[in-house]
Design a protein around this motif. Sequence first.
Motif: not given
Length: 169
Positions: A24-26, A34-39
Motif C-alpha cells: 500500500p502507498a499512502y 513501491l511502484r518499480g519501473e513504470l513508464d
Amino acid sequence: MTDLDLFAKLDAMGIAHHTVEHEPAYTVNDAKNLRGELDGSHIKNLFLRDKKKNIWLVTVLEERDVDLKQLRGVLGAKGNLSFGSPELLMECLGVIPGAVTPLGIVNDREGRVSVVLDKGILDTPPANVHPLRNDRTTQIDPQDLLKLLDAEGHPPLILDFANLPQPDA
C-alpha cells in the motif's frame, strides 16, 4: 464498486489497462519507492472543497507544486480551498486516503465532484493511477481516461499547471 468491477467496466468500454500489485502507498514518496519501473506519468490527487461545499478532484503530475490560493482563483472557488475529509472522500469517490484516483469518479453517482486534470498527464502516456485501492497501480492511456470521465458524466477541466495564472494581489 470494487477494482474488479472497475476493470470489467474498462474492458466493456474497450479501454486497455495494465495493473501491477505493490505494498500500500499512502503518499507520493511511498508510491515512488513501491511502484518499480513504470513508464508514463505519475500523479498525485488532491480532493478539495470550498466553503460552499463545491468539491474538486485535482489530478496533477506528482512533481507539481500546487498553490491552493492560485488554484482557488482559477477554479472560482468560494473562500479558501481545503482538503475534503476522509468521510467525504469515501462518500463521493468510494476510496480511502492514499487511494484517491480519477478512476474513483465511477462512484460519484450524484455528480458532486468536478474533475481537474493537469495537461502534463495527457502529454506523457500512460497515466499511472490507483484502481480504487492503494496497493495497485493501473496504467491507462490518458485519452482513455478522458473517455471514461466523459462517459461517467465528468468531463474534466484540463489546466496547464506549468503555466497557471498568478492570483490577484
